[in-house]
Design an enzyme around this catalytic site. Structure first.
Site, mmCIF file in Angstrom:
data_model
loop_
_atom_site.group_PDB
_atom_site.id
_atom_site.type_symbol
_atom_site.label_atom_id
_atom_site.label_comp_id
_atom_site.label_asym_id
_atom_site.label_seq_id
_atom_site.Cartn_x
_atom_site.Cartn_y
_atom_site.Cartn_z
ATOM 1 N N GLU A 229 0.815 -1.224 0.000
ATOM 2 C CA GLU A 229 0.000 0.000 0.000
ATOM 3 C C GLU A 229 0.844 1.268 0.000
ATOM 4 O O GLU A 229 0.784 2.056 0.937
ATOM 5 C CB GLU A 229 -0.908 0.027 1.237
ATOM 6 C CG GLU A 229 -2.130 -0.821 1.099
ATOM 7 C CD GLU A 229 -3.097 -0.569 2.263
ATOM 8 O OE1 GLU A 229 -3.623 0.557 2.326
ATOM 9 O OE2 GLU A 229 -3.304 -1.471 3.073
ATOM 10 N N GLU A 343 -3.932 -9.005 -2.280
ATOM 11 C CA GLU A 343 -4.280 -9.111 -0.860
ATOM 12 C C GLU A 343 -5.725 -8.691 -0.805
ATOM 13 O O GLU A 343 -6.052 -7.555 -1.125
ATOM 14 C CB GLU A 343 -3.419 -8.164 -0.004
ATOM 15 C CG GLU A 343 -3.696 -8.292 1.489
ATOM 16 C CD GLU A 343 -3.210 -7.098 2.299
ATOM 17 O OE1 GLU A 343 -1.999 -6.824 2.311
ATOM 18 O OE2 GLU A 343 -4.066 -6.440 2.929
#
Ligand SMILES: *[C@@H]1O[C@H](CO)[C@@H](O)[C@H](O)[C@H]1NC(C)=O
Ligand SMILES: *[C@@H]1O[C@H](CO)[C@@H](O)[C@H](O)[C@H]1NC(C)=O
Length: 534
Positions: A229, A343
């Site tokens: 991220e 994910e």
């Protein structure tokens, strides 16, 4: 046992989110039945759904490891918990999900530094040898599981506050992770720390070089990611890395990998961005990776409800996001590159208690698998096999949560080839029944008999009128309980090495399939005569 021609098996995955009320039904029930209030009371025929199956061509072909999963890097926060990976129970459960990728990463990966040590023990072990490498005595396993359950509270709090301390990990952690993935037949993907940066804000690959060196010396075949991220680095670490810089960082890692014999041809995946709107991060990174990776969650774990978990509009946000990702990847830089959900789970922030670990999470999970495949995504990595929070596949005692059972049915039944299916219904909001069609996986199944009521599905084989009714249909229905019931039996491991009966039910010849409300089912058609599957 009934072994049939494999080449023509077809698989239909049906999820009934909401079923219309049958005649004589007392009226709206709690939950989200609200659509019935805005429509005239449907007659029983309205519950029929017609399916138009195109058996002539393959729409997409997904990776053999389509259903994959992650281990959250937080497992390494205390090295002793890595020993849980030597649990026979966990290894049994995991082996049943191969072939798959195992991604090791998550928020903490960007705070982890490798501490090289002596390379110990034998190298180049076979997968069998890896399984027996460390023995976890039962009393130690019990103790670790207990401590792990308690420690999760601390990890969840850290996640909540995005407060991560620097974390050193040793060769032992790497060895345990690799032995586990090798023992279970998984392909390990290791997420490197992207927050190790120079004063000029470019990635500092020195620590990664030590890790690659160690892994090559041990003969570890694995692939790599960089950063988790990157769009939230500011929040987590007060650092801003824009798309162009991250693109250069990935190019630097690619160059580093090329200096290692074992990793010259290895996979590099990224950028693991969690919001499709960060176009620049995708554009600059997707050009130099083998696979363009995004993360995906439907809702926030602390702020969600049962209604959200059953809401077709929320399920459909995934479709919109996939459209955006494919647009970025096709239009800007990386046409033809595979796209993965690297994910993904129901709810971020560790999942929603009582929902993410319950039967109801299965609607999000199976719909995501069906939808991602129907849009041509190659791999979906479930967060997580084991880790803190509620969205794991196994609980802290290493017993399966409901989504584990759905994963195993999916793994066993669903093949790589994705076919087109269209649904025609009177439901108005037809999205409340979701249908996906694949060629079946090349395994064999036996069957016995059973019946059901409520939603009826008629199948109509477009372009293949001559093969109206498949000869044999085997159903794998699951029912809404806290646990998953298959054919009316709660699924539960017999012991640490033995699975329960996961066979389906052979249906009597009929021209319709039936599905109760709030249920999911896999239907396996033998002798379907599907040219696309031969
Ligand atoms: C072990 O792996 C290393 C690295 O890939 C390789 O160079 C070596 O030949 C392997 N040894 C054996 C015995 O296979
Ligand atoms: C899709 O993207 C939106 C906006 O970024 C996000 O709120 C939502 O959770 C995403 N849904 C899924 C399933 O990824």
């Amino acid at each position: 046992p009934h072994v049939l021609r494999l080449s023509v098996m077809l698989l239909l995955l049906l999820l009934a989110l909401l079923s219309p009320r049958a005649a004589g039904d007392p009226g709206p029930r709690p939950g989200s039945w609200t659509w019935t209030r805005t429509r005239p009371r449907p007659s029983p025929r309205d519950s029929d759904v017609y399916l138009d199956l195109d058996l002539s061509s393959v729409r997409h072909r997904v990776d053999t490891r389509f259903l994959s999963f992650t281990i959250d890097a937080s497992l390494a926060e205390k090295e002793r918990f890595m020993a849980l990976l030597s649990s026979v129970k966990l290894q049994t459960l995991t082996k049943a999900l191969r072939p798959a990728f195992l991604r090791f990463g998550g928020s903490r990966q960007d705070f982890m530094e490798f501490q090289p040590g002596e390379s110990k023990g034998p190298r180049n072990l076979t997968s069998e040898e890896s399984c027996g490498l460390t023995l976890l005595p039962w009393w130690l396993e019990e103790q670790l599981k207990e401590e792990w359950a308690q420690f999760q509270e601390i990890l969840i709090k850290e996640d909540l506050e995005a407060d991560y301390g620097d974390l050193k990990f040793t060769a032992t952690t790497v060895d345990q992770l690799y032995s586990f993935s090798s023992c279970c037949g998984l392909d390990l993907v290791f997420g490197l720390n992207a927050l190790l940066r120079t004063k000029e804000n470019s990635w500092d690959g020195a620590n990664a070089a030590l890790l690659l060196e160690y892994c090559q010396a041990r003969g570890y075949r694995m692939s790599w990611e960089l950063g988790n991220e990157p769009n939230s680095f500011r929040k987590k670490a007060g650092v801003v890395v824009d798309g162009q810089q991250l693109g250069r960082d990935f190019a630097q890692l690619r160059e580093l990998m090329s200096r290692f014999e074992l990793y010259r041809q290895a996979g590099l995946y990224g950028p693991d961005v969690s919001q499709p709107r960060h176009r620049r991060l995708y554009c600059c990174v997707c050009v130099c990776v083998c696979v363009c990776v995004c993360l995906s969650y439907y809702v926030c774990g602390r702020d969600t409800s049962l209604n959200d978990f059953l809401n077709p509009d929320i399920l459909d946000t995934l479709n919109d996001n996939i459209t955006k990702i494919l647009e970025v990847s096709v239009k800007h830089g990386a046409p033809g590159k595979p796209v993965w959900l690297g994910e993904t789970s129901s709810a971020y922030g560790g999942g929603a208690p009582g929902l993410s670990n319950a039967f109801v999470a299965g609607f999000m999970w199976l719909d995501k698998l069906g939808l991602a495949a129907s849009r041509g995504l190659q791999v979906v990595m479930r967060q997580a096999l084991i880790g803190p929070g509620k969205y794991q596949l196994v609980d802290p005692n290493l017993d399966p949560f409901p989504d584990y059972w759905l994963s195993i049915l999916h793994k066993r039944l669903v093949g790589r080839r994705v076919l087109r299916v269209e649904m025609l219904s009177q439901l108005g909001q037809g999205e409340r029944v979701r249908v996906y069609l694949h060629c079946a996986s090349k395994r064999r199944y036996a069957a016995h008999t059973h019946t059901h009521t409520h939603t009826h599905t008629h199948t109509h084989h477009r372009k293949h009128q001559q093969t109206n009714s498949p000869q044999t249909v085997i159903k794998y229905p699951t029912c809404p309980r806290q646990n998953v019931m298959l054919n009316g039996v709660v699924l539960k491991m017999v012991d640490d090495r033995t699975f329960p009966d996961l066979r389906g039910t052979r249906l009597p010849p009929a021209d319709r399939l039936q599905l109760p409300p709030f249920s999911m089912a896999f239907f396996l058609f033998h002798e379907a005569g599907a040219p696309a599957c031969s």
